[in-house]
Design an enzyme around this catalytic site. Structure first.
Site, mmCIF file in Angstrom:
data_model
loop_
_atom_site.group_PDB
_atom_site.id
_atom_site.type_symbol
_atom_site.label_atom_id
_atom_site.label_comp_id
_atom_site.label_asym_id
_atom_site.label_seq_id
_atom_site.Cartn_x
_atom_site.Cartn_y
_atom_site.Cartn_z
ATOM 1 N NE ARG A 1 -4.079 -1.928 0.185
ATOM 2 C CZ ARG A 1 -4.066 -3.183 -0.287
ATOM 3 N NH1 ARG A 1 -3.008 -3.658 -0.914
ATOM 4 N NH2 ARG A 1 -5.130 -3.956 -0.151
ATOM 5 C CB SER B 1 -9.098 -1.743 3.688
ATOM 6 O OG SER B 1 -9.348 -3.050 3.253
ATOM 7 C CD GLU C 1 -6.191 0.975 1.543
ATOM 8 O OE1 GLU C 1 -5.893 -0.165 1.923
ATOM 9 O OE2 GLU C 1 -7.054 1.202 0.658
#
Ligand code: FAD
Ligand code: EPU
Length: 339
Positions: free
Chosen positions: A168, A239, A335
């Site tokens: 990520r 998420s 995120e």
């Protein structure tokens, strides 16, 4: 402000972020040609204004109005650009819809991207956080990216090493944060093998022993439809937290107290914990705080129950972070990008 650049003023961003949060941009430009970017950064009126590069808005949290210029990337086009002995190379412009692009490759019998089916957003945003799902990250099939550098007004090509991909993460979240991605090229293997490393995918009912790229794509789509909320129905950004990485020693200490802790060993000896499990164990699944809530089927997904503001989502996220930190000593990192 007088300028030949055809911007729109006081533009609503509510339909342009999948959380469905109401916010306004002071000015807005739909970018359909690279030359528009050159024009914006060469024009004294616009060059110094804060900019927000926006794709599908599926990984942003708008915490207020944006007092600057939104560059909404609408660059289009996708093509097969060549091949060598091992790979076929496909390129797509930054504004192409990611899922539609993946299905276009799969429909031509080109395997390699199918595990990343149904991820919302655009091709241009995919390298920003090195999107990943079901055992694949784009770094695994990446060839290069073309970027526009506002500092120089020039365009250049970057390879995978220059992008510094990690879980990520990429250079585009650090030193390269001002670069604007124009197109992305992928290297798809000619000798394709299904990637069924993710146990839930391999165990999907009806999965043949030797599936085609289309069969893998369809299985991924089916799993995702079961587990994740459709942003067209309920606002969310996937998420909300990254899965935290902890040291092997910290994981071992946690396992003594919490034997069911979900953890995955990483090649460097660290352990990736399942943030969804940690949040679920703290009792947050299905709970709400104001108009923001925790999705009842997946505790890692925060949702807009209707009329939520960015502040509502931030308040819920902070309460969850505090509980997980108090119980497990682990700080969850969001995120999505907060604007
Ligand atoms: P945006 O939200 O518009 O932008 C995200 C960031 O990228 C911002 O900082 C923006 O400034 C920057 N950016 C966008 N385009 C460009 C460009 N052309 N050049 C430079 N910077 C740019 N992610 C995963 O990794 N795996 C998943 O499985 C996954 N599942 C999801 C499921 C759902 C239901 C949702 C809503 C989201 C999910 N996501 C997932 C998150 C999200 O879809 C991805 O991060 C996606 O790549 C974001 O694309 P976007 O075009 O919407 O980006
Ligand atoms: N879990 C729970 N309770 C929950 C949710 C999850 O106990 O409410 C447990 C599950 O049982 C499982 C573990 O947590 O043991 C992991 O759950 P899951 O397989 O659903 O995946 P995830 O870690 O929650 C990650 C990515 C997703 C990606 C999926 C599939 C991150 C932050 N999220 O989710 O990416 O689609 O794996 O590969 O890495 C995104 O980034 O937006 C995203 C959706």
């Amino acid at each position: 402000m007088s300028s030949p650049i055809p911007v729109l003023h006081q533009f609503s961003l509510q339909a342009l972020n999948t959380f469905g949060i109401a916010a306004t941009a002071r000015t807005y430009l739909r970018v359909t040609k690279k030359e528009q970017l050159l024009g914006v950064y060469a024009d004294g009126n616009w060059a110094t204004l804060p900019k927000l590069v926006l794709g599908g808005g599926s990984n942003v949290l708008l915490t207020g109005d944006f007092d600057g210029l939104v560059l909404h990337i609408g660059l289009e086009g996708k093509e097969l650009v060549g091949a060598n002995e091992q790979h076929q190379f496909v390129r797509a412009a930054a504004g192409e819809n990611w899922h539609a692009f993946v299905q276009w490759t799969v429909d031509q019998g080109l395997g390699g991207l199918e595990n990343l089916s149904l991820i919302p957003g655009t091709v241009g945003a995919a390298p920003i956080q090195n999107i990943g799902a079901y055992g694949l990250e784009i770094k695994d099939v990446f060839h290069s990216v073309t970027v526009f550098d506002p500092a120089t007004g020039e365009t250049r090509v970057m390879d995978g090493a220059a992008c510094r991909f990690a879980y990520r993460d990429s250079v585009f979240k650090h030193e390269g944060r001002d670069l604007i991605i124009l197109d992305v090229t992928f290297a798809l293997p000619k000798l394709w093998q299904p990637n069924l490393r993710y146990a839930e995918l391999a165990a999907e009912p009806g999965m043949p022993a030797k599936p085609t790229p289309r069969q893998v794509a369809d299985a991924v789509i089916a799993i995702r439809r079961r587990k994740l909320p459709d942003p067209a129905v309920i606002g969310n950004a996937g998420s909300f937290f990254k899965n935290p990485l902890v040291s092997g020693a910290q994981c071992a200490a946690l396992l003594e107290r919490f034997p069911n802790l979900v953890h995955h060993a990483q090649p460097d000896g660290s352990e990736k914990l399942a943030a969804g499990w940690l949040i679920d164990q703290c009792g947050w699944k299905g709970k709400s705080l104001g108009a923001a809530g925790v999705y009842p089927k997946q505790a890692l997904v925060l949702v807009n129950n209707g009329g939520a503001t960015g502040a509502d989502v931030v308040a819920l996220a902070k309460a969850i972070q505090a509980d997980v930190q108090a119980r497990y000593g682990v700080l969850l990192e969001p995120e999505p990008v907060f604007i």
